[in-house]
Design a protein around this motif. Structure first.
Motif, short mmCIF file in Angstrom:
data_model
loop_
_atom_site.label_atom_id
_atom_site.label_comp_id
_atom_site.label_asym_id
_atom_site.label_seq_id
_atom_site.Cartn_x
_atom_site.Cartn_y
_atom_site.Cartn_z
N ASN A 25 0.82 -1.21 0.00
CA ASN A 25 0.00 0.00 0.00
C ASN A 25 0.86 1.26 0.00
O ASN A 25 0.50 2.25 -0.65
CB ASN A 25 -0.94 -0.01 1.20
N ASP A 26 1.99 1.21 0.72
CA ASP A 26 2.89 2.38 0.73
C ASP A 26 3.36 2.66 -0.69
O ASP A 26 3.53 3.80 -1.09
CB ASP A 26 4.10 2.10 1.64
N GLU A 27 3.53 1.55 -1.45
CA GLU A 27 4.06 1.68 -2.79
C GLU A 27 2.99 2.18 -3.76
O GLU A 27 3.21 3.08 -4.54
CB GLU A 27 4.52 0.29 -3.23
N LYS A 28 1.81 1.54 -3.71
CA LYS A 28 0.81 1.79 -4.74
C LYS A 28 -0.45 2.48 -4.23
O LYS A 28 -1.33 2.82 -5.03
CB LYS A 28 0.42 0.47 -5.42
N SER A 29 -0.55 2.63 -2.94
CA SER A 29 -1.73 3.21 -2.27
C SER A 29 -3.07 2.75 -2.87
O SER A 29 -3.88 3.53 -3.32
CB SER A 29 -1.66 4.74 -2.19
N PHE A 30 -3.22 1.43 -2.91
CA PHE A 30 -4.49 0.85 -3.34
C PHE A 30 -5.61 1.19 -2.36
O PHE A 30 -6.73 1.46 -2.75
CB PHE A 30 -4.39 -0.69 -3.36
N PHE A 31 -5.27 1.11 -1.08
CA PHE A 31 -6.32 1.10 -0.05
C PHE A 31 -6.21 2.28 0.89
O PHE A 31 -5.18 2.92 1.02
CB PHE A 31 -6.22 -0.17 0.82
N GLU A 32 -7.37 2.48 1.52
CA GLU A 32 -7.36 3.34 2.69
C GLU A 32 -7.79 2.38 3.79
O GLU A 32 -8.94 1.95 3.84
CB GLU A 32 -8.41 4.43 2.44
N ILE A 33 -6.83 1.98 4.65
CA ILE A 33 -7.11 0.89 5.58
C ILE A 33 -7.70 1.41 6.89
O ILE A 33 -7.18 2.36 7.48
CB ILE A 33 -5.82 0.10 5.88
N LYS A 34 -8.83 0.82 7.30
CA LYS A 34 -9.44 1.16 8.58
C LYS A 34 -9.43 -0.11 9.44
O LYS A 34 -9.78 -1.18 8.94
CB LYS A 34 -10.87 1.63 8.38
#
Lengths: 394, 340
Positions: free
Chosen positions: A77-86
């Protein structure tokens, strides 16, 4: 014959002149293909298009194994920021969040995951998907599966090499080949990645040209009929064919201008590569137009006024657009839809154009497509021209 | 009269069961203005559409200058100019472009075409506007272009369908003068109209058409005379008094009938051959002074009423005539003033 063409050119030129006098029409001619391209190009969500999708993460009982999974999600996610994780505490919370539409899916690492691992079973990670959004869900599922697979794979490799070391075997087999003996590699006629634009650009080009003919021709003729100017043409010592050819000519030129706009946008803005001959591309556009002109003229002849013409055309246009493989490959359609698509000339125009643009096919590879288009166009013209003549002297 | 240039035999056009034009036959002489007069829906326009090959007849035939529309359609079309009721011109093109476009379709050589176009534009006073888009013209200007559009091909015969419909009085007069001028130059003109005065003023001969049939065809003069013969001519007197003596004397004259209209007004209708002197003598014999008198000749409208037993202006016609004056323009003004 020469005179027929000459008069057709006068009429076509007159139509183009009228067209260029209207600024709004000119501007729309350029803008429409632009929107069309953006719209059709973005209709499919792809992995590269997925950004910052809100998802829920539940880790009921942190452990080294669960940390591995969470960490690799975070790294990706840091690389591609697919998600906004909750982060949440239970599956029930994820459920209610999905219902409220606050998240699009979730990943649940339950207590049982650790227990199963400890007792030598496979640990189960639950992917929770939102059924109302199948496309996002399938992308999420794909990404989650990949992450879990990778973590699981590297753990397995580590385990295997530990086991082989423990058993004291030197130079034993590569752990990779034990854990995953078979792998695949994708190869195609084209190097590099294919993007959706590459698939959709030929279809969009053809569609814009044909839509122009199908809506433009009936509108142009009905308009002249209603405003009375058609009487001026009919009273003149010219052949009816001159009127048909002239009107069609103007629509073709307009369509080709729009197709060119799409072609340029595709190449310079959306990274589409033209692998075949550009000349062949335009030749196919003409053949495509020829195949559909008869249908357009027949519909014009059947419609008593502009409004009826527009209704008739849209009734036919929409199935044609969706069934001819512009947006979705024909092969993915149910059998009855495939059967219909086989009788639509648009299917063959798009197929041949796609072969040239994407695969770099030459004219020799397209013989059957071209023959089908020519035959369809000729048959339709034979039906349409008498209808049209009859309509005009009603 | 000179030789006939259009000859129509048993021409019929049916739309379904309805015969819009019902078995009509007539001849048009070279160089005349032939007027088709009739209420809306009488079949005037349909006849014109058939003669200009825009509509195929259901049955019957016609020739124009000996040419058969089935065999020599292109030659026939070249002889004929059409001034249609719906204007034939493209709003996005200028007047000059419109004229040149249609000229080309008739294969008029470019140099002759340009010269003729410019001449026509000057002739109708539209030279300054030649390069403006038609869309910016007023109705009267458009109609003038519509008329000369039919002339760029220099046809011998010009068909005009309601050439003054919707025009203001000034433009109407201009167009009518132009039609007479064309006729003087030797053009044969066939025009349709539902306006009595127009038919009367312009036409050498008038064909009155009703329900798809020609019910009378002659010069306007002859049509009116024949009605006068049948009904007698009317004359109205305003006199100083109306004594019984006078009414008596008048009534005794042959082919004369008298009606008292008011305290000192009488109306007399007298048959052909009666001299007006006799009427005046009869009045003076009773020492009555004549203050004013006017004869009322029958109009084409009277002819129409006599032939059909109906008023000429049916309801549909009335409506249409009122619409353009008070209809959309009025509403628009209201709206725009509200916006302001």
């Amino acid at each position: 014959m020469m005179q027929v063409i000459k008069n057709a050119i006068y009429i076509g030129y007159k139509d183009m002149l009228e067209f260029t006098r209207s600024k709004i029409r000119l501007v729309m001619t350029i803008i429409m293909p632009f929107f069309m391209m953006i719209m059709t190009g973005s209709i499919y969500p792809s992995e590269s298009g997925v950004k910052n999708i809100p998802i829920g993460l539940v880790v009921e009982e942190p452990s080294p194994s669960s940390d591995l999974i969470v960490n690799s999600i975070n790294t990706l996610n840091d690389e591609k920021s697919f998600f906004e994780i909750k982060k949440f505490d239970s599956e029930a919370e994820i459920e209610s969040q999905v219902k409220e539409g606050k998240i699009d899916g979730g990943l649940i690492i339950s207590k049982e995951f650790n227990e199963d691992l400890m007792s030598g079973k496979q640990g189960e990670v639950i992917i929770f998907q939102d059924d109302t959004n199948p496309q996002i869900s399938s992308v999420l599922t794909g990404v989650f599966n990949q992450i879990v697979d990778q973590v699981s794979f590297s753990v397995a490799v580590k385990n295997v090499s530990e086991i082989s070391q423990a058993s004291g075997q030197e130079n034993s087999a590569n752990p990779l080949s034990i854990v995953k003996p078979y792998i695949t590699k994708t190869k195609s006629l084209l190097g590099g990645e294919t993007n959706y634009f590459q698939f959709v650009a030929p279809g969009t080009m053809m569609m814009v040209v044909l839509m122009g003919i199908m809506t433009g021709l009936p509108r142009a003729i009905s308009f002249e009929r209603e405003s009375g100017t058609l009487d001026g043409l009919l009273a003149a010592p010219i052949s009816t064919m001159s009127i048909i050819i002239g009107k069609t000519l103007a629509q073709i030129i307009r369509g080709i201008i729009q197709a060119t706009v799409i072609l340029l946008l595709s190449i310079f803005l959306f990274g589409v590569t033209i692998n075949g001959s550009i000349l062949l591309v335009f030749f196919l556009l003409f053949i495509g137009v020829y195949s559909i002109t008869g249908l357009g003229i027949a519909l014009t002849s059947l419609a008593p006024d502009q409004e009826a013409a527009t209704m008739l055309i849209s009734t036919i246009m929409f199935p044609m657009m969706f069934l001819s493989g512009i947006f979705f490959p024909v092969e993915q359609m149910p059998p009855f839809a495939q059967a219909i698509s086989k009788i639509l000339p648009l299917t063959y125009s798009i197929d041949s154009l796609r072969k040239v643009i994407t695969l770099g096919a030459g004219i020799g590879d397209l013989t059957s497509d071209i023959i089908i288009l020519l035959v369809f166009g000729t048959v339709m013209l034979f039906v349409a021209v008498p209808l049209f003549k009859k309509m005009m002297t009603k | 009269m000179s030789k006939s240039i259009i000859s129509v035999k048993n021409l019929t056009k049916k739309f379904g069961d309805l015969a819009a034009v019902d078995n009509i036959s007539f001849e048009v002489q070279k160089g005349e203005i032939f007027g088709f007069l009739g209420p809306n829906g009488a079949g005037k326009s349909t006849t014109l559409r058939m003669l200009t090959t825009l509509t195929a007849p259901t049955s019957g035939s016609f020739t124009i200058n000996g040419l058969n529309p089935k065999k020599d359609v292109d030659q026939l079309k070249k002889m004929v100019g059409l001034v249609a009721e719906k204007l034939i011109m493209y709003d996005y093109l200028s007047a000059r472009e419109n004229l040149l476009f249609f000229g080309k379709l008739y294969k008029v050589p470019q140099d002759i075409l340009e010269e003729r176009t410019d001449k026509l534009l000057k002739m109708i006073g539209m030279w300054e506007w030649r390069d403006h888009k038609i869309g910016t013209y007023s109705t009267g200007m458009k109609q003038r272009i519509n008329v000369i559009r039919a002339l760029v091909t220099d046809p011998d015969i010009i068909f005009m369908d309601e050439p003054t419909l919707g025009l203001d009085p000034q433009s109407t007069r201009q167009v009518r003068e132009f039609i007479l001028e064309l006729n003087k130059k030797g053009k044969t003109i066939i025009l349709t109209t539902h306006i009595m005065q127009e038919a009367e003023r312009l036409s050498d001969r008038v064909g009155i058409i009703d329900h798809g049939k020609i019910i009378a065809l002659d010069t306007p003069e002859n049509l009116k005379n024949s009605l006068a013969d049948k009904r007698g001519t009317g004359v109205e007197f305003k006199v100083s008094e109306v004594p019984a003596c006078m009414l008596d004397k008048l009534a005794k004259l042959p082919k004369v009938s008298v009606k008292q209209l008011g305290d000192n007004r009488i109306s007399i209708s007298y048959g052909n051959g009666t001299e007006v002197n006799k009427l005046i003598d009869a009045i003076q014999d009773c020492n009555v002074g004549i203050l004013r008198m006017h004869t009322s000749e029958p109009t084409l409208e009277d002819v129409f009423i006599d032939l059909t037993g109906r008023e000429f202006r049916d309801k549909a016609t009335e409506k249409e005539q009122k619409m353009p004056a008070a209809g959309p323009g009025h509403g628009f003004r209201k709206i725009s003033s509200r916006i302001r």
